[in-house]
Write a protein that holds these residues in place. Structure first.
Motif, short mmCIF file in Angstrom:
data_model
loop_
_atom_site.label_atom_id
_atom_site.label_comp_id
_atom_site.label_asym_id
_atom_site.label_seq_id
_atom_site.Cartn_x
_atom_site.Cartn_y
_atom_site.Cartn_z
N TRP A 183 0.79 -1.15 -0.18
CA TRP A 183 0.10 -0.23 -0.01
C TRP A 183 0.70 1.04 0.05
N GLN A 184 2.00 1.17 0.64
CA GLN A 184 2.56 2.50 1.03
C GLN A 184 4.11 2.94 -1.03
N GLU A 185 3.73 2.08 -0.71
CA GLU A 185 4.52 1.73 -2.29
C GLU A 185 3.72 1.68 -3.84
N GLY A 186 2.22 1.82 -3.38
CA GLY A 186 1.13 2.13 -4.49
C GLY A 186 0.21 3.13 -4.48
N ALA A 187 -0.87 2.96 -3.84
CA ALA A 187 -1.47 3.27 -3.51
C ALA A 187 -1.30 5.30 -2.58
N LEU A 188 -0.64 4.92 -1.96
CA LEU A 188 0.25 5.79 -0.81
C LEU A 188 0.86 7.14 -1.72
N ALA A 189 1.97 6.56 -2.34
CA ALA A 189 2.66 6.72 -2.85
C ALA A 189 2.50 7.49 -4.20
N ALA A 190 1.06 6.76 -4.60
CA ALA A 190 0.35 7.80 -6.05
C ALA A 190 -0.05 9.28 -5.58
N THR A 194 0.81 13.17 -6.26
CA THR A 194 -0.11 14.03 -6.31
C THR A 194 0.03 15.43 -5.40
N GLY A 195 -0.44 15.83 -4.03
CA GLY A 195 -0.13 15.94 -3.50
C GLY A 195 1.04 17.42 -3.70
N ALA A 196 2.25 16.35 -3.89
CA ALA A 196 3.35 17.21 -3.93
C ALA A 196 3.60 18.20 -5.07
N GLN A 197 3.27 17.44 -6.25
CA GLN A 197 2.32 17.63 -7.82
C GLN A 197 1.86 19.07 -7.41
N LEU A 198 0.73 18.73 -6.98
CA LEU A 198 -0.52 19.93 -6.21
C LEU A 198 1.10 21.28 -5.66
N LYS A 199 1.50 20.86 -4.24
CA LYS A 199 2.28 21.78 -4.00
C LYS A 199 3.25 22.77 -4.99
N ALA A 200 3.40 22.40 -5.66
CA ALA A 200 4.52 22.85 -6.64
C ALA A 200 4.29 24.00 -7.82
N LEU A 201 2.97 23.33 -8.15
CA LEU A 201 1.64 23.77 -9.19
C LEU A 201 2.23 25.56 -8.01
N LEU A 202 1.26 25.12 -7.46
CA LEU A 202 1.19 26.37 -6.22
C LEU A 202 2.20 27.32 -5.74
N ALA A 206 6.90 23.83 -12.64
CA ALA A 206 6.01 22.69 -12.80
C ALA A 206 7.09 22.28 -13.30
N SER A 207 8.28 22.06 -13.02
CA SER A 207 9.27 21.05 -13.07
C SER A 207 8.96 19.26 -13.03
N HIS A 208 7.74 19.01 -12.81
CA HIS A 208 7.61 17.00 -12.62
C HIS A 208 7.50 17.17 -13.60
N LEU A 209 6.97 18.02 -15.32
CA LEU A 209 6.13 17.64 -16.26
C LEU A 209 7.28 17.46 -17.03
N ALA A 210 8.52 17.49 -16.89
CA ALA A 210 9.66 17.05 -17.79
C ALA A 210 10.12 15.64 -18.00
N GLN A 211 9.17 14.99 -16.91
CA GLN A 211 9.16 13.37 -16.62
C GLN A 211 8.63 12.86 -16.48
#
Length: 250
Positions: A183-190, A194-202, A206-211
């Motif tokens: 669970w930790q490496e799957g659903a929780l990590a996913a 998303t939380g990290a990406q939302l924070k980055a966009l705030l 947008a550097s994660h889009l390069a990945q």
């Protein structure tokens, strides 16, 4: 990421519902429940139904191409075959059902004996007449216990269902520690990504889009005898499900 999971870290497989006739005159799969996973049926062909039992009682939903039905942990479900029913299954917490998050509705005396339960649930082979016969025996034994649960539910008695929930929890208790990293490496990590990406966009980042990556997969193996029917499975890049735990798959 070592691999790119499916959206939401779900699992996906294709099912052809069993044709075997059960003691109540119905063709279909082995009744069972999951303890931590919501499951969805997306019907891609044919006609059938899914019978369910919860503490709210018994329910039957008809299935045809285009239908979607999903049910939360604790729901006993039984897939019913009417005419060439084919389903795509979406399973929450990819990896947990494969690691044992599923319990058959065997009679109470089998549920109370871990060795007897393991013997009744196991399949001796992946394919062939021996596997076919064993899968049918365990389906019939699960139906035997299920019919008692259903009769009680129809009579308004939820006691047997509550007892089954307790027995199911006891059966999986030794496995739960192994579920945590899945669970930790799957659903929780996913969700955390998303939380990290939302924070980055705030923050205007947008550097994660390069990945960005693209991944494709096709059904790569016949998964043998699941709980509801014959399975077509995906072997996703970077994801390995050992054969030793495939026997628990629904």
């Amino acid at each position: 990421m070592s691999h790119v999971p499916l959206p939401g870290a779900v699992g996906v497989s294709h099912l052809s519902c069993y044709e075997w006739l059960a003691e109540d005159g119905v063709r279909g799969g082995s009744p069972h429940l999951h303890l931590t996973c919501t499951e969805a049926y997306v019907v891609t062909g044919g006609v059938g139904a899914v019978q369910t039992l919860t503490l709210d009682g018994y329910q039957e939903n008809d299935l045809e191409a285009g239908s979607i039905v999903w049910f939360t942990p604790g729901t006993v479900h039984r897939m019913i075959q009417r005419d060439n029913l084919r389903i795509t299954v979406l399973m929450q917490n990819s990896g947990l059902p494969e690691a044992g998050d599923a319990v058959f509705t065997f009679p109470p005396e089998v549920l109370a004996d871990p060795a007897a339960y393991a013997e009744a649930a196991a399949l001796p082979a992946k394919e062939g007449p021996e596997a076919d016969a064993a899968a049918r025996r365990r389906r019939d034994l699960a139906v035997q216990g299920y019919l008692v649960l259903r009769e009680a539910a129809l009579d308004g008695d939820d006691g047997p269902m509550r007892e089954f929930h307790r027995a199911a929890a006891a059966i999986v208790a030794p496995k739960v520690q192994r579920w945590l990293p899945i669970w930790q490496e799957g659903a929780l990590a996913a969700a955390e990504r998303t939380g990290a990406q939302l924070k980055a966009l705030l923050d205007g980042d947008a550097s994660h889009l390069a990945q960005a990556r693209v991944v494709a997969a096709s059904p790569s193996r016949r998964g043998g005898y699941g709980m509801c029917g014959r399975r077509d499975e995906y072997e996703l890049p970077g994801v390995t499900v050992p054969d030793a735990i495939r026997a628990a798959q629904p």
